[in-house]
Structures are given as C-alpha cells and as structure tokens.
Design a protein around this motif. Structure first.
Motif, PDB file in Angstrom:
ATOM      1  N   UNK A  50       1.453 -29.714 -28.071  1.00 58.06           N
ATOM      2  CA  UNK A  50       0.511 -29.132 -27.119  1.00 58.06           C
ATOM      3  C   UNK A  50      -0.493 -30.162 -26.637  1.00 58.06           C
ATOM      4  N   UNK A  51      -1.001 -30.968 -27.558  1.00 58.88           N
ATOM      5  CA  UNK A  51      -1.995 -31.952 -27.170  1.00 58.88           C
ATOM      6  C   UNK A  51      -1.385 -33.077 -26.339  1.00 58.88           C
ATOM      7  N   UNK A  52      -0.123 -33.391 -26.599  1.00 57.97           N
ATOM      8  CA  UNK A  52       0.560 -34.376 -25.764  1.00 57.97           C
ATOM      9  C   UNK A  52       0.755 -33.832 -24.343  1.00 57.97           C
ATOM     10  N   UNK A  53       1.116 -32.552 -24.238  1.00 62.78           N
ATOM     11  CA  UNK A  53       1.254 -31.943 -22.912  1.00 62.78           C
ATOM     12  C   UNK A  53      -0.082 -31.931 -22.169  1.00 62.78           C
ATOM     13  N   UNK A  54      -1.143 -31.665 -22.910  1.00 62.43           N
ATOM     14  CA  UNK A  54      -2.475 -31.666 -22.281  1.00 62.43           C
ATOM     15  C   UNK A  54      -2.777 -33.036 -21.687  1.00 62.43           C
ATOM     16  N   UNK A  55      -2.533 -34.088 -22.472  1.00 64.36           N
ATOM     17  CA  UNK A  55      -2.846 -35.442 -22.009  1.00 64.36           C
ATOM     18  C   UNK A  55      -1.906 -35.906 -20.902  1.00 64.36           C
ATOM     19  N   UNK A  56      -0.610 -35.618 -21.047  1.00 62.43           N
ATOM     20  CA  UNK A  56       0.386 -36.205 -20.153  1.00 62.43           C
ATOM     21  C   UNK A  56       0.718 -35.341 -18.939  1.00 62.43           C
ATOM     22  N   UNK A  57       0.430 -34.041 -19.015  1.00 65.44           N
ATOM     23  CA  UNK A  57       0.786 -33.158 -17.903  1.00 65.44           C
ATOM     24  C   UNK A  57      -0.429 -32.532 -17.230  1.00 65.44           C
ATOM     25  N   UNK A  58      -1.272 -31.898 -18.048  1.00 70.38           N
ATOM     26  CA  UNK A  58      -2.383 -31.159 -17.457  1.00 70.38           C
ATOM     27  C   UNK A  58      -3.448 -32.071 -16.854  1.00 70.38           C
ATOM     28  N   UNK A  59      -3.929 -33.046 -17.627  1.00 72.99           N
ATOM     29  CA  UNK A  59      -5.001 -33.909 -17.128  1.00 72.99           C
ATOM     30  C   UNK A  59      -4.623 -34.668 -15.851  1.00 72.99           C
ATOM     31  N   UNK A  60      -3.396 -35.223 -15.745  1.00 74.33           N
ATOM     32  CA  UNK A  60      -3.033 -35.896 -14.496  1.00 74.33           C
ATOM     33  C   UNK A  60      -3.076 -34.969 -13.281  1.00 74.33           C
ATOM     34  N   UNK A  61      -2.668 -33.707 -13.477  1.00 70.38           N
ATOM     35  CA  UNK A  61      -2.715 -32.752 -12.359  1.00 70.38           C
ATOM     36  C   UNK A  61      -4.149 -32.470 -11.970  1.00 70.38           C
ATOM     37  N   UNK A  62      -5.003 -32.226 -12.968  1.00 68.41           N
ATOM     38  CA  UNK A  62      -6.412 -31.939 -12.699  1.00 68.41           C
ATOM     39  C   UNK A  62      -7.084 -33.124 -11.998  1.00 68.41           C
ATOM     40  N   UNK A  63      -6.804 -34.317 -12.468  1.00 69.92           N
ATOM     41  CA  UNK A  63      -7.424 -35.507 -11.886  1.00 69.92           C
ATOM     42  C   UNK A  63      -6.961 -35.769 -10.456  1.00 69.92           C
ATOM     43  N   UNK A  64      -5.751 -35.332 -10.138  1.00 70.64           N
ATOM     44  CA  UNK A  64      -5.198 -35.602  -8.807  1.00 70.64           C
ATOM     45  C   UNK A  64      -5.670 -34.614  -7.744  1.00 70.64           C
ATOM     46  N   UNK A  65      -6.299 -33.516  -8.162  1.00 68.28           N
ATOM     47  CA  UNK A  65      -6.751 -32.499  -7.201  1.00 68.28           C
ATOM     48  C   UNK A  65      -8.242 -32.231  -7.384  1.00 68.28           C
ATOM     49  N   UNK A  66      -9.058 -33.166  -6.924  1.00 69.66           N
ATOM     50  CA  UNK A  66     -10.501 -33.014  -7.063  1.00 69.66           C
ATOM     51  C   UNK A  66     -11.041 -31.869  -6.212  1.00 69.66           C
ATOM     52  N   UNK A  67     -10.260 -31.451  -5.193  1.00 67.58           N
ATOM     53  CA  UNK A  67     -10.695 -30.324  -4.375  1.00 67.58           C
ATOM     54  C   UNK A  67     -10.633 -29.019  -5.159  1.00 67.58           C
ATOM     55  N   UNK A  68      -9.685 -28.925  -6.109  1.00 61.54           N
ATOM     56  CA  UNK A  68      -9.553 -27.720  -6.930  1.00 61.54           C
ATOM     57  C   UNK A  68     -10.292 -27.846  -8.254  1.00 61.54           C
ATOM     58  N   UNK A  69     -10.371 -29.082  -8.748  1.00 65.55           N
ATOM     59  CA  UNK A  69     -10.971 -29.313 -10.062  1.00 65.55           C
ATOM     60  C   UNK A  69     -12.068 -30.374  -9.936  1.00 65.55           C
ATOM     61  N   UNK A  70     -13.257 -29.981  -9.524  1.00 69.11           N
ATOM     62  CA  UNK A  70     -14.359 -30.937  -9.366  1.00 69.11           C
ATOM     63  C   UNK A  70     -14.585 -31.729 -10.654  1.00 69.11           C
ATOM     64  N   UNK A  71     -14.686 -33.040 -10.551  1.00 67.40           N
ATOM     65  CA  UNK A  71     -14.805 -33.886 -11.751  1.00 67.40           C
ATOM     66  C   UNK A  71     -15.947 -33.489 -12.679  1.00 67.40           C
ATOM     67  N   UNK A  72     -17.065 -32.994 -12.121  1.00 64.35           N
ATOM     68  CA  UNK A  72     -18.201 -32.669 -12.972  1.00 64.35           C
ATOM     69  C   UNK A  72     -17.945 -31.430 -13.836  1.00 64.35           C
ATOM     70  N   UNK A  73     -16.897 -30.656 -13.530  1.00 66.27           N
ATOM     71  CA  UNK A  73     -16.565 -29.473 -14.327  1.00 66.27           C
ATOM     72  C   UNK A  73     -15.569 -29.777 -15.446  1.00 66.27           C
ATOM     73  N   UNK A  74     -14.877 -30.900 -15.330  1.00 68.00           N
ATOM     74  CA  UNK A  74     -13.826 -31.213 -16.304  1.00 68.00           C
ATOM     75  C   UNK A  74     -14.369 -31.303 -17.731  1.00 68.00           C
ATOM     76  N   UNK A  75     -15.505 -31.970 -17.997  1.00 65.59           N
ATOM     77  CA  UNK A  75     -15.988 -32.072 -19.384  1.00 65.59           C
ATOM     78  C   UNK A  75     -16.408 -30.737 -19.989  1.00 65.59           C
ATOM     79  N   UNK A  76     -16.538 -29.686 -19.170  1.00 59.98           N
ATOM     80  CA  UNK A  76     -16.997 -28.396 -19.668  1.00 59.98           C
ATOM     81  C   UNK A  76     -15.879 -27.344 -19.719  1.00 59.98           C
ATOM     82  N   UNK A  77     -15.025 -27.317 -18.709  1.00 58.77           N
ATOM     83  CA  UNK A  77     -14.049 -26.234 -18.585  1.00 58.77           C
ATOM     84  C   UNK A  77     -12.595 -26.664 -18.747  1.00 58.77           C
TER      85      UNK A  77
END
Length: 435
Positions: A50-77
C-alpha cells in the motif's frame, strides 16, 4: 475520498463522522504485531504494498494536477497517514453492491440482496491501491492478485453507505441485511427485533483473524464442545465459532518430503532427486488450478479438506501421480495411513509457528483482565487457531491408531515415493514415462 475531504465537498460531513483511529493491525507497532506470530494476519496486511502504491502511483498523479490538488493542501489532506485512514474506512465500512439490473424495482427482494460478505471490500489492487485488495500466496510465498477473484469482483461496486455502516456485527447474530433496487439501498430487518435489542449486519461470520485484520475487533462467544474438551482453563469455552486455520502448501510439501527422505533407498543419494520431483508435482498442481493455502475448519465428519488430501496423495504416491497426469485431474481425496501421517506432520509444523502453547494463551486470558487491547485481541486470535489445530491433531491420532489396529486400509507402502520400485520403474508406468 481524500479530495472530497480536502475540498469540503458534498460528502465532507459524512467523512468527518467516520473514525480516524483504528484498532486494526495496519496501525500496530512492531511489538504488538509480534503477538500475531504464527497467524496469517500480518502477511495479509499488505502495508508495504500500500505504501509503495502511495509513493509510486498516487503522489505522482497528485503532483501532476495542481489544478485539482493544490500543493498547499497536500501536507494536510494527501499524506500517507490520511491515505491509510481512508483506506481503512473503506475496508471496514464499505459494501460490495452488485449493479442493479435495468428493470430492477425499488422493492427489496431476495434476488437483489447483497453478498453474504456484505461488508467485505477485498477488491483487486487495480481498482484500489490499498491492502484491501484480494490476494493469495503464489508458489514463491509472495502476495499476488488472484485473477479469478479479480474477474469476479469487477462486476461489483464498492460503496460507502451512510447510516447502514453504523451497524455492528457479531457471529451468528445477523438480523438485518442490505437490499437494493435501481435507485436506492435499504437496510431491512430479516427477523423480529425487540425494542432495546441491537441490530446486527454481519458479514459471513468471518474468523477472528479476518475480523481483526479488516475491522479491528474479535468475537468472544461460547464454543462447541469439540473445541473445548480437555482444556484446563474456563476461558477455553470462549472464542469465535467461525475460526479457521490456514495451512500453506509449502508446509505440506516439507512434511511429504520428510517422509519420502526417510523411506528412500538408500536415503542419502536421493535427496536432490526427491526435491526436484516434488517441485515438479507442485508446479503441475498449481498449473491445474490447485490451491496453495488450505483452510482447516473445526473437526467435522470430513476432518480434512479434500484438496489437501488430494495434494498429499499426489506428492507421496507415484501411481497416483501417473494417473493424475494421464487424466489431467488431481487424485481423489482418499485418506489412507500415509495421507494422515503426512498431514499430521504438516499440522505439527504449522503448530510450531506460534509462540507459546494454547494453555499459555488460555491462562493469560483467564488471569489477566487488564491486558492491553492489541495484546488481548492477538491472544484471542492465536488461541482460537491453536484450539482447532489441537482438535484436528487429536482426531488424526485417533484415526491413525484405528487404522493401525485394523490393518484393513492401504497405507500406501507399495506405491509411495522413495521406494526402490517407485524410483526405478521402466516405461511401463514408471518414472521414465512421466511427461
């Protein structure tokens, strides 16, 4: 769910009502996890995956779409902690709901009832990158997605159902079930419930190991006499009647090889050949769709799973191996003395995986009412599995003794592996004739 929470969406209030702390082993420390040694709980957690999927799949998607996932929200949500929390919410509270047929009415009916494991959300990892994924052990001992389960689960919709997910569960206590039509879900009572009684929506009366892994609780109820006979402690009368023990095929293989080594002629020079032949048979078994984990239930008339008996015969009997290849079908589940003795040794190896004895666990539960919750849950899980192993071993010993006295049933000596005849036969059905 993480996005919904971060953006105060339509379902944010519902998500805020869900727990953020769990008693499931996913959140235990190493010391507490050590209490589960011998059980199948830890290897099924899938925390590293699960943690490998978080690092290798989820985070890259979140980082690539700043319009959907504002960077300032990532450390909290969108942290690993929130990922585990939401995943555990899904694992413990979701429902697997079949898509309603196009002509389905909104009236509850038996044909639209959800699965027996109503709150079971073990979906394939392709659909959900979380340890809830349905997994099995492959023949290397690693975790892998079960393709059959994947095909089967693709038709289901994993759903969070507010209100319905408030109901508790307890073995043998279900009195409500989820029904659904084309446009709504209904939790409907299935039997009369008196005022003040609790409403239970149970998920297929799971064993304590699964209840703990998925939901963070265990059942502690009266047990049948077959599991409590001869116990010195009163606490032995309590546990989960639905408990089972999982026996890996590698332990069966080791037990079978031990017997073959001891009967080989001469023993020393056949070790490598026996090991290679055993691996060949195991590979064939898996290719034919055989299981590599066997579920042992409390003793009943059948005593042992048929597929376990079939595998032992395949490993230990050359004649059965030849017939199986010819017919492309595993041997019949005929229990003879060799099968019972090899199975007994496999169960003893399984029993040795636990720390301490059943009596130690029972005494701990009986004398220590203030055990930390995790230790208490782990002890109850261990004790339940040990009781089943003890009961099955007792029945096996009685059956082996009866066979020895009777002498009427074949003990497999004539065709068992390792004997001179089995190892040196010619093309007329012997070893050289195998594919």
């Amino acid at each position: 769910m993480m996005w919904e929470e971060a953006n105060a969406g339509k379902w944010a209030a519902y998500l805020a009502s869900l727990p953020s702390k769990f008693d499931t082993p996913m959140f235990w420390n190493e010391q507490d996890l050590a209490e589960l040694k011998g059980t199948s709980v830890v290897e099924k957690l899938g925390k590293e995956d699960a943690e490998r999927d978080y690092r290798e799949k989820l985070l890259p998607v979140i980082s690539s779409r700043k319009d959907l996932f504002p960077p300032h929200l990532i450390p909290f949500h969108y942290t690993l902690e929130r990922y585990h929390i939401h995943g555990s919410r899904i694992l413990s509270r979701s429902f697997c709901v079949e898509p309603a047929p196009s002509d389905a009415s909104d009236e509850p009916s038996g044909t639209t009832q959800n699965h027996d494991d109503a709150m079971d959300v073990d979906v394939p990892s392709d659909s959900q990158s979380h340890p809830a994924a349905t997994r099995v052990h492959d023949n290397d001992g690693d975790l892998s997605v079960d393709q059959d389960d994947e095909d089967e689960e693709e038709e289901d919709i994993v759903s969070m159902v507010p209100m319905a997910d408030m109901l508790n569960a307890r073995y043998g206590s279900e009195n409500a079930k989820l029904f659904y039509g084309a446009n709504e879900l209904r939790m409907v009572t299935t039997k009369p419930i008196k005022a003040g009684e609790q409403i239970f929506n149970t998920y297929n009366d799971l064993p304590n190991a699964e209840l703990l892994r998925r939901y963070g609780h265990v059942d502690y109820l009266s047990l049948p006499a077959s599991l409590t006979q001869g116990s010195p402690n009163g606490s032995a009368a309590l546990g989960n009647p639905g408990d089972v023990v999982e026996l890996r095929a590698d332990l069966v293989l080791t037990a079978a090889n031990d017997r073959i080594y001891s009967t080989a002629a001469p023993p020393a020079q056949n070790v490598s050949a026996i090991a290679a032949e055993s691996q060949r048979r195991i590979d064939w078994w898996l290719e034919m769709g055989g299981d590599d984990v066997f579920v042992l239930e409390p003793p009943s008339e059948s005593l042992l799973p048929e597929d376990l008996v079939s595998l032992v015969r395949l490993l230990c009997d050359d004649d059965e191996w030849r017939k199986a290849q010819d017919k492309e079908k595993p041997p019949k589940a005929k229990k003879d003395k060799v099968v019972l003795e090899v199975t007994k040794q496999a169960l003893l190896k399984r029993q040795a995986l636990y720390e301490g004895s059943l009596e130690d666990d029972e005494a701990l539960m009986n004398l220590s009412s203030d055990l930390p919750l995790n230790k208490k849950h782990a002890t109850i899980v261990r004790a339940g599995e040990k009781r089943i192993l003890r009961a099955i071993l007792h029945q096996l010993e009685l059956t082996i003794e009866a066979l020895s006295q009777k002498g009427g049933m074949s003990n497999g000596e004539g065709s068992s592996r390792g004997k001179r005849k089995g190892m040196d036969d010619d093309d007329n059905g012997g070893k050289k004739a195998r594919r």
